[in-house]
Design an enzyme around this catalytic site. Structure first.
Site, PDB file in Angstrom:
ATOM      1  N   ASP A 209      -1.105  -5.936  -0.355  1.00  0.00           N
ATOM      2  CA  ASP A 209      -1.465  -5.432   0.978  1.00  0.00           C
ATOM      3  C   ASP A 209      -2.959  -5.238   1.110  1.00  0.00           C
ATOM      4  O   ASP A 209      -3.605  -4.669   0.214  1.00  0.00           O
ATOM      5  CB  ASP A 209      -0.802  -4.069   1.209  1.00  0.00           C
ATOM      6  CG  ASP A 209       0.551  -4.179   1.883  1.00  0.00           C
ATOM      7  OD1 ASP A 209       0.873  -5.257   2.431  1.00  0.00           O
ATOM      8  OD2 ASP A 209       1.278  -3.177   1.862  1.00  0.00           O
TER       9      ASP A 209
ATOM     10  N   ASP B 277       0.845  -1.205   0.000  1.00  0.00           N
ATOM     11  CA  ASP B 277       0.000   0.000   0.000  1.00  0.00           C
ATOM     12  C   ASP B 277       0.881   1.256   0.000  1.00  0.00           C
ATOM     13  O   ASP B 277       0.368   2.372  -0.097  1.00  0.00           O
ATOM     14  CB  ASP B 277      -1.019  -0.011   1.143  1.00  0.00           C
ATOM     15  CG  ASP B 277      -0.390  -0.083   2.517  1.00  0.00           C
ATOM     16  OD1 ASP B 277       0.845  -0.189   2.620  1.00  0.00           O
ATOM     17  OD2 ASP B 277      -1.156  -0.030   3.510  1.00  0.00           O
ATOM     18  N   SER B 278       2.203   1.073   0.024  1.00  0.00           N
ATOM     19  CA  SER B 278       3.119   2.190  -0.228  1.00  0.00           C
ATOM     20  C   SER B 278       2.865   2.780  -1.612  1.00  0.00           C
ATOM     21  O   SER B 278       3.310   3.896  -1.910  1.00  0.00           O
ATOM     22  CB  SER B 278       4.578   1.725  -0.121  1.00  0.00           C
ATOM     23  OG  SER B 278       4.794   0.569  -0.899  1.00  0.00           O
TER      24      SER B 278
ATOM     25  N   GLU C 102       9.169  -4.090  10.258  1.00  0.00           N
ATOM     26  CA  GLU C 102       9.507  -2.740   9.758  1.00  0.00           C
ATOM     27  C   GLU C 102       9.995  -1.861  10.903  1.00  0.00           C
ATOM     28  O   GLU C 102       9.314  -1.706  11.933  1.00  0.00           O
ATOM     29  CB  GLU C 102       8.285  -2.112   9.074  1.00  0.00           C
ATOM     30  CG  GLU C 102       8.597  -0.713   8.531  1.00  0.00           C
ATOM     31  CD  GLU C 102       7.691  -0.253   7.415  1.00  0.00           C
ATOM     32  OE1 GLU C 102       6.704  -0.940   7.088  1.00  0.00           O
ATOM     33  OE2 GLU C 102       7.982   0.828   6.852  1.00  0.00           O
TER      34      GLU C 102
ATOM     35  N   LYS D 108      -1.122  -9.413   2.862  1.00  0.00           N
ATOM     36  CA  LYS D 108      -0.409  -8.949   4.060  1.00  0.00           C
ATOM     37  C   LYS D 108      -1.268  -7.922   4.766  1.00  0.00           C
ATOM     38  O   LYS D 108      -1.958  -7.125   4.110  1.00  0.00           O
ATOM     39  CB  LYS D 108       0.940  -8.339   3.652  1.00  0.00           C
ATOM     40  CG  LYS D 108       1.705  -7.717   4.815  1.00  0.00           C
ATOM     41  CD  LYS D 108       3.143  -7.387   4.442  1.00  0.00           C
ATOM     42  CE  LYS D 108       3.355  -6.079   3.724  1.00  0.00           C
ATOM     43  NZ  LYS D 108       2.845  -4.875   4.410  1.00  0.00           N
TER      44      LYS D 108
ATOM     45  N   GLU E 210      -1.300  -5.382   8.589  1.00  0.00           N
ATOM     46  CA  GLU E 210      -0.470  -4.871   9.679  1.00  0.00           C
ATOM     47  C   GLU E 210      -1.097  -5.171  11.041  1.00  0.00           C
ATOM     48  O   GLU E 210      -2.289  -4.932  11.239  1.00  0.00           O
ATOM     49  CB  GLU E 210      -0.313  -3.349   9.524  1.00  0.00           C
ATOM     50  CG  GLU E 210       0.399  -2.954   8.242  1.00  0.00           C
ATOM     51  CD  GLU E 210       0.560  -1.439   8.097  1.00  0.00           C
ATOM     52  OE1 GLU E 210       0.235  -0.683   9.040  1.00  0.00           O
ATOM     53  OE2 GLU E 210       1.004  -1.014   7.013  1.00  0.00           O
TER      54      GLU E 210
END
Ligand code: KIV
Length: 257
Positions: free
Chosen positions: A85, A46-47, A182, A113, A115
């Site tokens: 993501d 999602d960057s 991270e 993925k 978080e």
């Protein structure tokens, strides 16, 4: 041609002591190029919101954004394992987590993925139970940057260290095949990598993770307005673009004279 990289390949790399080289990709040509370079894992992170879509952080990225970019990279049919993501707010309940993970799989992702640690375990278990491979993400969680007031290194305090180690074990037990760490302090990232059986993939977390991931734009210098401190760019694509365009533009001016 090398055989297709699967979740099992990535797990086996830890057992064999082979480092997992992972990069982000958001479009067809980049996915194809990075795959030709032999990376093991491609992540449509999602960057994408920050380095492609111009958002200030990842919190505004939508499922539609993610599906669009996962589809683009999937068209490259990478040999690398391809993941996507789950964006912010897309996995708040077990039901939405599974439904949105299925949407990313339908778009071409081979894993998803998300978080978080113990607070998302029901979602992780449900995603895995639905037959979808899951990668965890611990440490600094970019989707929480606004609540946290910045991007802070994690694991400096003892309670943070304990929480990270516990979360990593819980995610692995819930079926995560790998965990991104991270901005975790290097000693804590090393400890986690030692105590869990699935690979850790570090970003800004020191050399002792089982693999490393970078945002490709940071590695190749194609987002020159910000580069994280822990990245050593290996190319300066922004300078190449600027120089190519300047050369082309002055060649037009020369013809007009
Ligand atoms: O969004 C992303 O690109 C990521 C990687 C940096 C791990 O989550």
């Amino acid at each position: 041609m090398n055989s297709k990289i699967t979740v099992e390949t990535i797990r086996g790399m830890k057992a064999r002591g082979e480092k997992v080289a992972a990069l982000t990709a958001y479009d067809y040509p980049t996915g194809k190029l990075l795959d030709e370079c032999g990376v093991s894992l491609l992540l449509v992170g999602d960057s994408v919101g920050m380095v492609v879509l111009g958002y200030p952080d990842t919190t505004q990225v939508t499922m539609a954004d993610m599906e669009h970019h996962v589809r683009a990279v999937a068209r490259a049919k990478p040999n690398a394992l391809l993941g996507g993501d789950l964006p912010y707010h897309s996995y708040e309940t077990v039901e939405t987590a599974v439904a949105n993970a299925q949407r990313l799989v339908a778009a071409g992702a081979e894993f998803v993925k998300a978080e978080g640690g113990q607070e998302i375990l029901p979602q992780v278990r449900a995603i895995v139970a639905a037959g979808i491979s899951f990668c965890g993400h611990l440490g600094m969680l970019p989707q929480h940057v606004l609540e946290e007031g910045g991007y802070r290194i994690k694991g400096k305090k003892e309670d943070e260290r304990q929480r990270l180690v516990t979360d990593a074990k819980l995610l692995a037990d819930a079926g995560a095949f790998a965990i991104v760490l991270e901005l975790v302090t290097p000693p804590v990232a090393a400890e986690i990598s030692k105590v869990i059986s699935v690979p850790t993939i570090g970003i800004g977390s020191g050399p002792d993770c089982d693999g490393q991931i970078l945002v490709t734009h940071d590695l190749i210098g194609s987002f020159p307005w910000f580069t994280p401190r822990f990245v050593k760019p290996r190319a300066n694509c922004a300078a190449e673009i600027r120089s190519a365009v300047a050369g082309w533009k002055s060649s037009l001016d020369a013809v007009g004279r």
